[in-house]
Design a protein around this motif. Structure first.
Motif, PDB file in Angstrom:
ATOM      1  N   ALA A  37       3.246  -4.536  -7.258  1.00 59.19           N
ATOM      2  CA  ALA A  37       4.235  -5.392  -7.296  1.00 59.19           C
ATOM      3  C   ALA A  37       4.429  -5.861  -8.651  1.00 59.19           C
ATOM      4  O   ALA A  37       5.510  -6.171  -9.274  1.00 59.19           O
ATOM      5  CB  ALA A  37       4.170  -6.249  -6.083  1.00 59.19           C
ATOM      6  N   SER A  38       3.278  -6.393  -9.168  1.00 64.75           N
ATOM      7  CA  SER A  38       3.196  -7.241 -10.524  1.00 64.75           C
ATOM      8  C   SER A  38       3.757  -6.263 -11.710  1.00 64.75           C
ATOM      9  O   SER A  38       4.435  -6.456 -12.341  1.00 64.75           O
ATOM     10  CB  SER A  38       1.918  -7.892 -10.699  1.00 64.75           C
ATOM     11  OG  SER A  38       1.754  -8.395 -11.850  1.00 64.75           O
ATOM     12  N   ALA A  39       3.155  -4.992 -11.505  1.00 66.65           N
ATOM     13  CA  ALA A  39       3.342  -4.045 -12.714  1.00 66.65           C
ATOM     14  C   ALA A  39       4.764  -3.620 -12.790  1.00 66.65           C
ATOM     15  O   ALA A  39       5.328  -3.322 -13.540  1.00 66.65           O
ATOM     16  CB  ALA A  39       2.245  -2.848 -12.477  1.00 66.65           C
ATOM     17  N   LEU A  40       5.314  -3.204 -11.413  1.00 61.16           N
ATOM     18  CA  LEU A  40       6.695  -3.125 -11.414  1.00 61.16           C
ATOM     19  C   LEU A  40       7.611  -4.061 -11.939  1.00 61.16           C
ATOM     20  O   LEU A  40       8.429  -3.718 -12.498  1.00 61.16           O
ATOM     21  CB  LEU A  40       7.358  -2.531 -10.050  1.00 61.16           C
ATOM     22  CG  LEU A  40       6.391  -1.144  -9.345  1.00 61.16           C
ATOM     23  CD1 LEU A  40       6.596  -1.155  -8.055  1.00 61.16           C
ATOM     24  CD2 LEU A  40       6.823  -0.130 -10.103  1.00 61.16           C
ATOM     25  N   ARG A  41       7.321  -5.447 -11.647  1.00 59.60           N
ATOM     26  CA  ARG A  41       8.155  -6.313 -12.214  1.00 59.60           C
ATOM     27  C   ARG A  41       8.296  -6.291 -13.931  1.00 59.60           C
ATOM     28  O   ARG A  41       8.848  -6.415 -14.308  1.00 59.60           O
ATOM     29  CB  ARG A  41       7.743  -7.701 -11.651  1.00 59.60           C
ATOM     30  CG  ARG A  41       7.948  -7.829 -10.102  1.00 59.60           C
ATOM     31  CD  ARG A  41       7.663  -9.314  -9.818  1.00 59.60           C
ATOM     32  NE  ARG A  41       7.753  -9.663  -8.412  1.00 59.60           N
ATOM     33  CZ  ARG A  41       6.757  -9.733  -7.688  1.00 59.60           C
ATOM     34  NH1 ARG A  41       5.526  -9.567  -8.186  1.00 59.60           N
ATOM     35  NH2 ARG A  41       6.726  -9.766  -6.472  1.00 59.60           N
ATOM     36  N   THR A  42       7.015  -6.124 -14.300  1.00 57.58           N
ATOM     37  CA  THR A  42       6.464  -6.588 -15.699  1.00 57.58           C
ATOM     38  C   THR A  42       6.983  -5.291 -16.351  1.00 57.58           C
ATOM     39  O   THR A  42       7.787  -5.465 -17.552  1.00 57.58           O
ATOM     40  CB  THR A  42       4.958  -6.710 -15.934  1.00 57.58           C
ATOM     41  OG1 THR A  42       4.496  -7.579 -15.108  1.00 57.58           O
ATOM     42  CG2 THR A  42       4.760  -7.115 -17.435  1.00 57.58           C
ATOM     43  N   LEU A  54      -0.291   2.242 -14.368  1.00 57.61           N
ATOM     44  CA  LEU A  54       1.283   1.530 -13.909  1.00 57.61           C
ATOM     45  C   LEU A  54       1.079   0.258 -14.855  1.00 57.61           C
ATOM     46  O   LEU A  54       2.230  -0.299 -15.273  1.00 57.61           O
ATOM     47  CB  LEU A  54       0.934   1.337 -12.420  1.00 57.61           C
ATOM     48  CG  LEU A  54       2.550   0.845 -11.906  1.00 57.61           C
ATOM     49  CD1 LEU A  54       3.571   1.788 -12.078  1.00 57.61           C
ATOM     50  CD2 LEU A  54       2.120   0.420 -10.357  1.00 57.61           C
ATOM     51  N   GLU A  55      -0.076  -0.378 -14.755  1.00 57.64           N
ATOM     52  CA  GLU A  55      -0.139  -1.768 -15.387  1.00 57.64           C
ATOM     53  C   GLU A  55       0.123  -1.618 -16.930  1.00 57.64           C
ATOM     54  O   GLU A  55       0.093  -2.818 -17.607  1.00 57.64           O
ATOM     55  CB  GLU A  55      -1.526  -2.440 -14.926  1.00 57.64           C
ATOM     56  CG  GLU A  55      -1.290  -2.877 -13.561  1.00 57.64           C
ATOM     57  CD  GLU A  55      -2.661  -3.369 -12.886  1.00 57.64           C
ATOM     58  OE1 GLU A  55      -2.762  -4.130 -12.206  1.00 57.64           O
ATOM     59  OE2 GLU A  55      -4.011  -2.834 -13.622  1.00 57.64           O
ATOM     60  N   HIS A  56      -0.042  -0.413 -17.458  1.00 54.15           N
ATOM     61  CA  HIS A  56       0.459  -0.415 -18.954  1.00 54.15           C
ATOM     62  C   HIS A  56       1.656   0.478 -18.845  1.00 54.15           C
ATOM     63  O   HIS A  56       2.133   0.597 -20.221  1.00 54.15           O
ATOM     64  CB  HIS A  56      -0.749   0.489 -19.557  1.00 54.15           C
ATOM     65  CG  HIS A  56      -2.039  -0.222 -19.769  1.00 54.15           C
ATOM     66  ND1 HIS A  56      -2.942  -0.403 -18.694  1.00 54.15           N
ATOM     67  CD2 HIS A  56      -2.524  -1.176 -20.796  1.00 54.15           C
ATOM     68  CE1 HIS A  56      -3.842  -1.429 -19.267  1.00 54.15           C
ATOM     69  NE2 HIS A  56      -3.590  -1.468 -20.565  1.00 54.15           N
ATOM     70  N   GLY A  57       2.512   0.346 -17.928  1.00 51.67           N
ATOM     71  CA  GLY A  57       3.787   0.872 -18.105  1.00 51.67           C
ATOM     72  C   GLY A  57       3.902   2.422 -18.427  1.00 51.67           C
ATOM     73  O   GLY A  57       4.587   3.089 -18.945  1.00 51.67           O
ATOM     74  N   ARG A  58       2.742   3.287 -17.842  1.00 52.17           N
ATOM     75  CA  ARG A  58       2.538   4.730 -18.483  1.00 52.17           C
ATOM     76  C   ARG A  58       2.960   5.672 -17.267  1.00 52.17           C
ATOM     77  O   ARG A  58       2.563   6.823 -17.350  1.00 52.17           O
ATOM     78  CB  ARG A  58       1.148   4.650 -19.155  1.00 52.17           C
ATOM     79  CG  ARG A  58       0.993   4.192 -20.263  1.00 52.17           C
ATOM     80  CD  ARG A  58      -0.285   4.010 -20.873  1.00 52.17           C
ATOM     81  NE  ARG A  58      -0.905   5.617 -20.798  1.00 52.17           N
ATOM     82  CZ  ARG A  58      -2.076   5.823 -21.028  1.00 52.17           C
ATOM     83  NH1 ARG A  58      -3.314   4.856 -21.092  1.00 52.17           N
ATOM     84  NH2 ARG A  58      -2.867   6.954 -21.156  1.00 52.17           N
ATOM     85  N   THR A 102      -5.008  -5.762  -2.390  1.00 49.73           N
ATOM     86  CA  THR A 102      -4.936  -6.098  -3.722  1.00 49.73           C
ATOM     87  C   THR A 102      -4.280  -4.823  -4.418  1.00 49.73           C
ATOM     88  O   THR A 102      -3.686  -5.279  -5.690  1.00 49.73           O
ATOM     89  CB  THR A 102      -6.556  -6.020  -4.063  1.00 49.73           C
ATOM     90  OG1 THR A 102      -7.203  -6.882  -3.598  1.00 49.73           O
ATOM     91  CG2 THR A 102      -6.727  -6.184  -5.697  1.00 49.73           C
ATOM     92  N   TYR A 103      -4.467  -3.647  -4.212  1.00 50.58           N
ATOM     93  CA  TYR A 103      -3.586  -2.531  -4.568  1.00 50.58           C
ATOM     94  C   TYR A 103      -1.988  -2.934  -4.986  1.00 50.58           C
ATOM     95  O   TYR A 103      -1.395  -2.435  -5.695  1.00 50.58           O
ATOM     96  CB  TYR A 103      -3.980  -1.199  -4.001  1.00 50.58           C
ATOM     97  CG  TYR A 103      -5.164  -0.626  -4.367  1.00 50.58           C
ATOM     98  CD1 TYR A 103      -6.045  -1.103  -5.672  1.00 50.58           C
ATOM     99  CD2 TYR A 103      -5.934   0.281  -3.407  1.00 50.58           C
ATOM    100  CE1 TYR A 103      -7.167  -0.752  -5.729  1.00 50.58           C
ATOM    101  CE2 TYR A 103      -7.106   0.765  -3.876  1.00 50.58           C
ATOM    102  CZ  TYR A 103      -7.790   0.320  -4.910  1.00 50.58           C
ATOM    103  OH  TYR A 103      -9.015   0.642  -5.237  1.00 50.58           O
ATOM    104  N   CYS A 104      -1.583  -3.318  -3.570  1.00 48.02           N
ATOM    105  CA  CYS A 104      -0.353  -3.544  -3.363  1.00 48.02           C
ATOM    106  C   CYS A 104       0.326  -4.652  -4.377  1.00 48.02           C
ATOM    107  O   CYS A 104       1.150  -4.865  -4.988  1.00 48.02           O
ATOM    108  CB  CYS A 104       0.134  -4.014  -1.913  1.00 48.02           C
ATOM    109  SG  CYS A 104       0.136  -2.448  -0.877  1.00 48.02           S
ATOM    110  N   ALA A 105      -0.466  -5.862  -4.444  1.00 47.16           N
ATOM    111  CA  ALA A 105      -0.323  -7.118  -5.291  1.00 47.16           C
ATOM    112  C   ALA A 105      -0.015  -6.467  -6.641  1.00 47.16           C
ATOM    113  O   ALA A 105       0.796  -6.830  -7.472  1.00 47.16           O
ATOM    114  CB  ALA A 105      -1.173  -7.932  -5.138  1.00 47.16           C
ATOM    115  N   ARG A 106      -1.095  -5.645  -7.098  1.00 48.91           N
ATOM    116  CA  ARG A 106      -1.128  -5.275  -8.446  1.00 48.91           C
ATOM    117  C   ARG A 106       0.256  -4.284  -8.699  1.00 48.91           C
ATOM    118  O   ARG A 106       0.825  -4.331  -9.862  1.00 48.91           O
ATOM    119  CB  ARG A 106      -2.308  -4.326  -8.804  1.00 48.91           C
ATOM    120  CG  ARG A 106      -3.612  -5.123  -8.881  1.00 48.91           C
ATOM    121  CD  ARG A 106      -4.885  -4.112  -9.164  1.00 48.91           C
ATOM    122  NE  ARG A 106      -4.805  -3.264 -10.173  1.00 48.91           N
ATOM    123  CZ  ARG A 106      -5.450  -2.514 -10.473  1.00 48.91           C
ATOM    124  NH1 ARG A 106      -6.545  -2.188  -9.494  1.00 48.91           N
ATOM    125  NH2 ARG A 106      -5.404  -1.656 -11.496  1.00 48.91           N
TER     126      ARG A 106
END
Length: 220
Positions: free
Chosen positions: A149-154, A30-34, A143-147
């Motif tokens: 939220a950040s990935a979904l925004r980015t 998710l943090e790489h938009g994949r 921590t998972y939820c914070a990650r």
């Protein structure tokens, strides 16, 4: 087994869960938009079932253990889940999912192990077991939820409103650790076995891991 205070039991549970932590492949992707949008609908659909189940579990625990400190603790958790349930609809709407879509979503069994176990403990377990399990696992979940939220925004151009569900769980209320520890202490004072209480965090952690593994199923 030597005597255990509630604080010692909490520390032990946190250490055990930390040692058992595994990489979260879904969030790494998710943090790489994949993660495809269609898979994000899985996340909304699974959480729809989970939050609805958890708020009922906490309400049941509040009814089973109405006296302090457990009663107010679980009642507040049930109210928090109700708030989160409404926020989840904003995330679903950002994915183009309606209430009808959420209700029609077919859940994955391994993703629902967490709420199933919590419901089992709500019916047959003790307040101390559940309080320790939640406390030991909440930091990792937050921590998972914070990650998320950040990935979904980015990477997915989600608004703050769309990710409010995950932001809500990213941090626990300031008094949550103290309240949960007090419930554990009350259980120990009533004669509950420390080993029985300590088993619940290990199992809940394993079931949360199953949830994230289900979300990452077949993704590359």
């Amino acid at each position: 087994m030597p005597d255990h205070t509630a604080v010692e039991l909490v520390a032990r549970a946190r250490e055990e869960n930390s040692a058992a932590a595994m990489p979260n492949r879904f969030l790494d992707l998710l943090e790489h938009g994949r993660v495809p949008i269609a898979r994000l609908s899985w996340l909304a659909g699974e959480e729809y079932r989970i939050v609805d189940s958890d708020r009922r579990s906490f309400a049941l625990l509040a009814a089973r253990y109405p006296e302090p400190p457990a009663g107010a603790f679980f009642l507040a958790l049930a109210q928090g889940e109700s708030q989160a349930f409404h926020l989840l609809h904003d995330f679903a709407a950002a994915l183009g999912m309606s209430e009808k879509d959420l209700r029609a979503y077919e859940p994955h069994p391994s993703a629902q192990a967490y709420p199933a176990y919590l419901a089992q403990r709500a019916m047959f377990g003790t307040a101390a077991e559940v309080a320790l399990a939640l406390l030991a696992n909440f930091e990792e979940w937050g921590t998972y939820c914070a990650r998320t939220a950040s990935a979904l925004r980015t990477h997915y151009r989600c608004t703050d409103e769309a990710v409010a569900f995950f932001s809500f769980f990213a941090e626990s209320p300031a008094d949550f650790p103290e309240q949960a520890t007090a419930v554990v202490a009350a259980g120990l004072a009533s004669g509950e076995s420390p080993e029985d209480i300590a088993r619940a965090p290990r199992l809940l952690h394993a079931y949360e891991t199953s949830f994230w593994d289900a979300m990452a199923e077949d993704l590359t």
